[in-house]
Design a protein around this motif. Structure first.
Motif, short mmCIF file in Angstrom:
data_model
loop_
_atom_site.label_atom_id
_atom_site.label_comp_id
_atom_site.label_asym_id
_atom_site.label_seq_id
_atom_site.Cartn_x
_atom_site.Cartn_y
_atom_site.Cartn_z
N ALA B 27 -50.72 -25.80 -65.99
CA ALA B 27 -51.14 -25.06 -67.17
C ALA B 27 -49.95 -24.72 -68.06
N ILE B 28 -48.83 -24.33 -67.45
CA ILE B 28 -47.72 -23.87 -68.30
C ILE B 28 -46.77 -25.00 -68.67
N GLY B 29 -46.95 -26.17 -68.08
CA GLY B 29 -46.16 -27.32 -68.51
C GLY B 29 -44.74 -27.26 -67.99
N ARG B 30 -43.98 -28.30 -68.34
CA ARG B 30 -42.61 -28.40 -67.83
C ARG B 30 -41.74 -27.29 -68.38
N ALA B 31 -41.80 -27.12 -69.69
CA ALA B 31 -40.95 -26.10 -70.30
C ALA B 31 -41.33 -24.72 -69.76
N GLY B 32 -42.63 -24.49 -69.66
CA GLY B 32 -43.09 -23.21 -69.12
C GLY B 32 -42.56 -22.96 -67.74
N ALA B 33 -42.56 -24.00 -66.92
CA ALA B 33 -42.09 -23.83 -65.54
C ALA B 33 -40.63 -23.45 -65.50
N HIS B 34 -39.80 -24.15 -66.30
CA HIS B 34 -38.39 -23.78 -66.17
C HIS B 34 -38.07 -22.47 -66.86
N VAL B 35 -38.80 -22.16 -67.93
CA VAL B 35 -38.55 -20.86 -68.57
C VAL B 35 -38.92 -19.74 -67.61
N ALA B 36 -40.09 -19.87 -66.96
CA ALA B 36 -40.55 -18.80 -66.07
C ALA B 36 -39.59 -18.59 -64.91
N THR B 37 -39.20 -19.70 -64.27
CA THR B 37 -38.35 -19.54 -63.09
C THR B 37 -36.95 -19.09 -63.47
N ILE B 38 -36.42 -19.63 -64.55
CA ILE B 38 -35.07 -19.22 -64.94
C ILE B 38 -35.08 -17.75 -65.34
N ALA B 39 -36.14 -17.33 -66.03
CA ALA B 39 -36.24 -15.91 -66.39
C ALA B 39 -36.27 -15.06 -65.12
N GLY B 40 -37.04 -15.49 -64.14
CA GLY B 40 -37.13 -14.72 -62.89
C GLY B 40 -35.78 -14.59 -62.22
N VAL B 41 -35.06 -15.69 -62.13
CA VAL B 41 -33.77 -15.65 -61.44
C VAL B 41 -32.75 -14.88 -62.27
N ALA B 42 -32.85 -15.02 -63.61
CA ALA B 42 -31.91 -14.29 -64.47
C ALA B 42 -32.13 -12.79 -64.30
N ILE B 43 -33.40 -12.39 -64.25
CA ILE B 43 -33.70 -10.96 -64.03
C ILE B 43 -33.10 -10.51 -62.70
N ALA B 44 -33.28 -11.34 -61.68
CA ALA B 44 -32.74 -10.98 -60.36
C ALA B 44 -31.23 -10.85 -60.42
N PHE B 45 -30.60 -11.76 -61.17
CA PHE B 45 -29.14 -11.72 -61.26
C PHE B 45 -28.68 -10.45 -61.97
N ILE B 46 -29.35 -10.13 -63.09
CA ILE B 46 -28.94 -8.93 -63.83
C ILE B 46 -29.17 -7.68 -62.99
N ALA B 47 -30.34 -7.65 -62.33
CA ALA B 47 -30.62 -6.49 -61.47
C ALA B 47 -29.57 -6.39 -60.37
N SER B 48 -29.15 -7.54 -59.83
CA SER B 48 -28.12 -7.52 -58.78
C SER B 48 -26.82 -6.96 -59.32
N LEU B 49 -26.52 -7.33 -60.56
CA LEU B 49 -25.30 -6.81 -61.18
C LEU B 49 -25.36 -5.29 -61.27
N VAL B 50 -26.52 -4.78 -61.75
CA VAL B 50 -26.68 -3.33 -61.87
C VAL B 50 -26.50 -2.68 -60.51
N ILE B 51 -27.13 -3.29 -59.50
CA ILE B 51 -27.04 -2.73 -58.15
C ILE B 51 -25.60 -2.78 -57.66
N PHE B 52 -24.90 -3.87 -58.04
CA PHE B 52 -23.51 -4.01 -57.64
C PHE B 52 -22.69 -2.82 -58.15
N PHE B 53 -22.87 -2.50 -59.43
CA PHE B 53 -22.09 -1.39 -59.97
C PHE B 53 -22.50 -0.07 -59.34
N ASP B 54 -23.78 0.03 -59.03
CA ASP B 54 -24.27 1.23 -58.37
C ASP B 54 -23.62 1.37 -56.98
N VAL B 55 -23.53 0.25 -56.28
CA VAL B 55 -22.91 0.29 -54.95
C VAL B 55 -21.42 0.57 -55.07
N GLN B 56 -20.81 0.00 -56.10
CA GLN B 56 -19.40 0.26 -56.34
C GLN B 56 -19.16 1.75 -56.55
#
Lengths: 489, 670
Positions: B27-56
């Motif tokens: 349904a979401i097509g090729r572009a949809g698939a990579h946008v969705a997954t990259i967005a998900g991982v990017a969110i995870a990365f940014i959240a990890s960064l925030v957590i990193f500074f929190d742990v620091q």
């Protein structure tokens, strides 16, 4: 003699349902043209409002009223809510089925509501007579509903058998109750318990009464050897009615067992526990084995229901070990969890049969499920979930139900019983998996597409998914069962 | 923002991406698939960064998110343990995963399984995050198995190739062996401590010292550690459970980078570091770890020398580097092991993605003998691969230098049994690493342009015959390789930056500072990194000192030899191969591990299975139990049918009989 006005507040839900039954009766008499639809929607609305009323009047306290004949407590409220839900779902599944067979007359809904009222009274009874009245109210409605398809000889025969055997069981029960009264001088559960506690009861008469009461109870639960009606009635009754019998009344019967045995006769638990063991072992063995020989899926589910009720009894019989009551809460809540899980699975499985049936065709043979995967892979998946759950495959709700009951049995020290139950479940897995096998690996005999109203499809999907999801996240429901019981134990 | 919600967001965002791309891919097509997954991982990365500074900032978290069930007094829970070790892993996983996601857009652009691929790698990211964020053994095991499953799916991604199916089956089976040990280890922990929660286990761990197991009389803590480590051996491909990793190169290259180099295979290293409070209690287990690691580090490196497939060279180098990490664990230098894990994740992902870029440029030809002189055509790939290779061989100032040199120094300082053997292995390993890395580098990027000519045949595993048409192989005569699109080169550049720099900036806090705090525990009687810490003068000083030490000269010798052999006198390797054909055959056949496994284990279990089938299954079970019990069941069923006659009076009679049985029985009883 002074007449004290009783406190109506704890019984608000019961009174509401009773009034609504009358309203529906009148309304459907006057509104002839839309009577059926009106009755259906009013019934559903009544169930919803009753749920709201029950929640609103629930405050965690044990409240007695009507001269202590009526009790309102958490266990009762919890079971009543489940009863509303399951009756509502059963009505929703069955509506199209009834319409296709021109059985959707307003009386059906009226009877349903009266049956619900009967169950509510059973659940909230604190007195042998209240219990009996509720039981009869439920049973009489069910007898009539089984015979609802007046043209069908099979239906009528089933209703007749159900009625005669039910009357016999009622007689046994009443006789037992009179013995209990004779032995203890009280008809109130707490009074009976006190009389036994103070050893003012005649123990011979007491045990004599217990046996008879147990026979009546066993009939309602449908356990061996009081089970003979179950397969015939399940098969003979219109599927919509079978659905009704196989769901909410099991909860009411569980409540009856709790009130009678645990609240009234807890002091002689050793006696009734061994009787339950007798019944449970026979039920689990016979239910699972006899189900294998069935070709009719309604009959198969009837035997499977007998086996499942045996499991509920396993939970009930593990409460007291050598006078030690520490295991009671765990054991009874596991039995309750099992009953709830069974009702969910039972609703879904009969719902599937209704889904596959249509005007002039009953999908009641296992062969009718052949190749379901090709006709509708989604509902084949739902049926797969239901069957796996009933067989006790991890991780569906049926697995946790079995697990918690078996834990209770093991904690009570009946290892052999647990082993027997597991072995029998294993044998039982055969007939559940056979359904899965024909759905996925056999060619369909009937390629008609599945027609069903959207609400039935959605509800059935929700029902199936709930079995799967609650299997992954069972802890909430388990704690709820324990919480409902802890307040009143 | 509530930190707990943020913790949950890290694994759930990739999961959501995976579900979207996997279930609704059409349904979401090729572009949809990579946008969705990259967005998900990017969110995870940014959240990890925030957590990193929190742990620091000094915060940490150890708590339950959801209690799944409770049985026998053991809680089965989902919970997070957020401490420096976790947050470092989270950053590495999400960053590399993000790079690989972007890279995949270019690498897989013609593949029909595009959405499926994105769904898998996001699912992998979710599983890996669940693994590293866990605060209990159950969830650890869940993540462990889940990453294994995704790895299986991805190795066999091109499921119409028989070699891929063979490889994923092999990976799956070998990992079962490891997981069996792992599960037994977890079982022992649960049996003796009554809990699965890390903190609670570690708190009572010291009481387990000296306890002997029932029946066998083994030392409990050693048994636990060895069993857990066997799990790590499977996942982190240590000898002799390494055999699946080279074959896993059958999967698409982004997978090799993400799963089979940077993250999943390091799960074993992470797990042992996480369990440091347990491993510290058993010297025997640590020696076991050390010897296995050292063996892997050296002997797998040798195999890299004889490979001609560009991905297999990198794969063997991964094995060898995993051996280094394991060695670090063995000498109680857990932080050095984890440090090497991090730097390795960057430069090895870079090397793999670089190799992938070369493969794209070469139109899916992976044989190095068909390459050469690619420097001119693929400048970005060339530079980044050079940087990656320098990092890998441990050239001073590059990230790999800091991590690898620390490990070698820690081995020098160690007093454990087996440390002498390990020292020889890791030192020789440096030479070997430099040699095969630069052999690859020279063969691919320098020298004569050998592409577009008659092909060298691939290895048996890479026979073209069964590849589908989408993967046309090799350049046609006259065709020139070309630089890859930006979605491929940008991740290369972004990975090259940490590959070069990350060691320089992080060695001080990670190895000698307070970064890990209490997350890693080193017992007082183990040297670990303490001797190294005393001599440490800062990253610049360490690099300058490094120029004068044996590892540097060994590495330089390795590079020089590679240059001499493959640029100056290509006839020498051939001559050596002829002279020492026995050794060459041994290496070509990977020490005959595969043959051994096939004959002894596969053959043996087949024979055992046949035996059981004949005697046990057909004789006892079919003959006696199945048919016998089926007859009993059938008989009872018939009997019940007899009673279920349909006659009302019989039913009533049955009830009355039942009543009488109950009455008479309980009256005799009472």
């Amino acid at each position: 003699m002074n007449f004290v006005v009783p406190d109506f507040y704890p019984a608000a839900a019961e009174i509401f349902v009773a009034v609504m039954a009358l309203v529906i009766m009148l309304a459907s008499t006057f509104a002839r043209r839309i009577a059926t639809a009106l009755a259906y929607y009013l019934t559903q609305a009544t169930l919803i409002v009753a749920a709201v009323v029950t929640v609103a009047t629930m405050d965690g306290q044990v409240m007695l009223t009507f001269s202590n004949m009526f009790v309102s407590d958490l266990m009762g409220d919890f079971l009543k809510l489940l009863i509303y839900f399951s009756v509502a779902i059963a009505l929703l599944y069955g509506r199209g089925y009834l319409a296709d067979r021109s059985m959707d007359r307003p009386e059906y809904y009226l009877l349903t509501l009266l049956m619900t009222l009967g169950m509510m009274v059973m659940v909230t009874s604190n007195h042998l007579l209240t219990l009996y009245i509720g039981l009869e109210m439920m049973s009489l409605s069910l007898y009539a509903m089984v015979a609802f398809d007046r043209e069908s000889a099979r239906s009528t025969e089933a209703a007749m058998k159900y009625f005669v055997l039910g009357a016999l069981a009622s007689g046994l029960l009443l006789y037992g109750m009179s013995m209990l009264y004779g032995a203890t001088g009280s008809m109130e559960f707490s009074g009976i318990a006190q009389a036994i506690y103070h050893q003012s009861a005649n123990s011979t008469v007491l045990v004599f009464g217990l046996v008879f009461v147990m026979a009546g109870l066993a009939f309602k639960l449908g356990v061996v050897p009081f089970h003979m009606w179950v397969p015939d009635v399940y098969q003979g009754a219109p599927t919509a009615v079978t659905l009704m019998i196989a769901s909410a009344p099991k909860l009411a019967a569980f409540a009856m067992a709790m009130r009678l045995l645990v609240y009234g006769l807890f002091e002689i638990a050793e006696h009734w526990q061994s009787m339950l063991m007798f019944l449970a072992v026979l039920s689990i063995v016979l239910g699972n084995i006899a189900a294998i020989a069935q070709t009719n899926i309604k009959r198969m589910l009837a035997y499977s229901g007998i086996a499942h009720m045996g499991f509920v009894l396993l939970g009930l019989l593990s409460g007291v070990v050598d006078g030690d009551r520490h295991f009671a809460l765990n054991a009874y809540s596991s039995a309750m969890f099992y009953a709830v899980a069974y009702v969910m699975m039972s609703l879904a499985s009969f719902g599937m049969i209704i889904l596959l049936s249509r005007a002039g065709f009953e999908a009641e043979n296992i062969d009718d499920f052949k190749g379901l995967n090709q006709r509708s892979s989604w509902f084949a998946l739902m049926m797969l979930i239901i069957m796996f759950s009933m067989a006790g495959v991890p991780f569906f709700i049926g697995f946790f139900a079995k697990l918690s009951v078996l834990q209770a049995v093991v904690a009570a020290g009946y290892i052999w019983l647990a082993v027997l139950a597991v072995v029998m479940s294993l044998i039982g897995a055969f007939y559940y998996l056979r359904v899965v096998k024909v759905m996925y690996f056999d060619a369909p005999e009937d390629s008609a597409p599945i027609h069903a109203p959207a609400d039935v499809k959605v509800m059935l999907s929700v029902n199936g998914l709930a079995i799967a999801v609650l299997g992954l996240l069972p802890q909430g429901l388990m704690s709820l069962c324990a919480y409902a019981l802890i307040a009143s134990l | 923002m509530d930190m707990k919600a943020l913790y949950l967001l890290v694994p759930l965002a990739p999961l959501a991406g995976a579900i979207l791309a996997g279930l609704f891919g059409k349904a979401i097509g090729r572009a949809g698939a990579h946008v969705a997954t990259i967005a998900g991982v990017a969110i995870a990365f940014i959240a990890s960064l925030v957590i990193f500074f929190d742990v620091q900032a000094g915060n940490s978290f150890d708590g339950t998110i959801y209690t799944w069930m409770e049985a026998g007094g053991i809680h089965f829970e989902i919970g997070f343990l957020i401490d420096p070790l976790t947050v470092m892993m989270m950053l590495v996983v999400t960053f590399v995963s993000l790079m690989v996601h972007i890279y995949t857009i270019g690498y897989m652009q013609d593949d029909p399984g595009y959405q499926r691929f994105f769904s898998y790698i996001s699912l992998f990211t979710f599983s890996m995050l669940m693994l590293v964020m866990s605060n209990n053994f159950l969830q650890l095991f869940f993540g462990w198995e889940a990453v294994g499953l995704v790895s299986y799916l991805l190795i066999g991604f091109w499921h119409d190739r028989p070699t891929a199916i063979y490889a994923n089956m092999k990976a799956f089976l070998v990992n079962r062996v490891g997981d069996f040990g792992f599960l037994l280890g977890i079982g022992l922990v649960a049996a003796y401590t009554g809990t699965l929660h890390y903190g609670e286990v570690f708190a009572v761990a010291s009481e387990l010292v000296g306890v002997e197991m029932a029946v066998t009389g083994w030392n409990l803590i050693t048994a636990i550690c060895v069993l857990l480590f066997i799990g790590a051996m499977g996942k982190s491909a240590q000898v002799p459970l390494h055999v699946w990793l080279p074959d896993s190169m059958e999967g698409p290259t982004p997978i090799s980078a993400l799963i089979h180099a940077a993250t999943m295979v390091t799960a074993g290293i992470f797990m042992v570091a996480r369990m440091s409070p347990l491993f510290e209690l058993s010297d025997a287990a640590l020696s076991f770890v050390l010897v296995i690691g050292a063996t892997t580090a050296l002997f797998m490196g040798f195999l890299g020398i004889v490979q001609n497939d560009i991905k297999r060279v990198v794969a063997y180098s991964t094995l060898s580097q995993l051996g280094y990490m394991t060695v670090a664990l063995g000498v109680s230098a857990y932080s050095a092991g984890v440090f090497h894990l991090m730097t390795h994740a960057f430069f090895k992902a870079l090397l793999f993605l670089g190799a992938g870029s070369v493969i794209i440029g070469m139109h899916h030809d992976q044989d190095m003998r068909n390459m050469g002189g690619l420097r001119k055509y693929m400048p970005i790939t060339w530079i980044t691969s050079l940087l990656g290779s320098l990092a890998l061989i441990g050239f001073p100032f590059f990230s790999g230098f800091y991590s690898k040199d620390s490990i070698i120094e820690a081995v020098f300082a160690a007093e454990l049994w087996g440390a002498g053997y390990a020292m020889v292995c890791v030192l020789l390993g440096v030479f070997v690493t430099a040699f095969y890395s630069f052999r690859m580098y020279f063969l691919v990027f320098h020298g004569e342009e050998r592409f577009g000519k008659a092909h060298h045949g691939h290895d048996a595993h890479h026979d073209d015959a069964h590849h589908d048409d989408d993967h046309h192989h090799g350049l046609a005569p006259g065709q020139k390789p070309h630089e890859s699109p930006w979605v491929v080169t940008v991740p290369l550049i972004l990975l090259a930056i940490p590959s070069v720099l990350v060691g320089f900036f992080t060695i001080e806090p990670m190895l000698f500072g307070e970064f890990f705090g209490s997350a890693i525990h080193v017992a007082d009687n183990h040297v670990g990194l303490s001797k190294l810490a005393a001599d440490f003068t800062g990253p610049v000083g360490m690099a300058i000192h490094g120029l004068q030490t044996a590892p540097f000269w060994l590495a330089a010798a390795g590079v020089g030899t590679a240059w001499f052999f493959y640029m100056k006198r290509p006839d020498i390797p051939a001559a050596i191969q002829r002279r020492f054909s026995a050794i060459h055959t041994l290496l070509e056949n990977k020490y005959y591990f595969d043959r051994f496994n096939e004959i002894v284990f596969a053959g043996g279990s087949r024979a055992l299975g046949t035996g059981f089938w004949k005697i046990g299954d057909r004789g006892v079970i079919d003959g006696l139990i199945v048919n016998g019990s089926a007859r009993v069941v059938g008989w009872v069923a018939q009997l019940s049918r007899l009673f279920q006659s349909g006659h009302l009076y019989q039913y009533a009679f049955a009830m009355i009989i039942g009543l009488f049985i109950m009455l008479s029985f309980w009256f005799n009883l009472g």
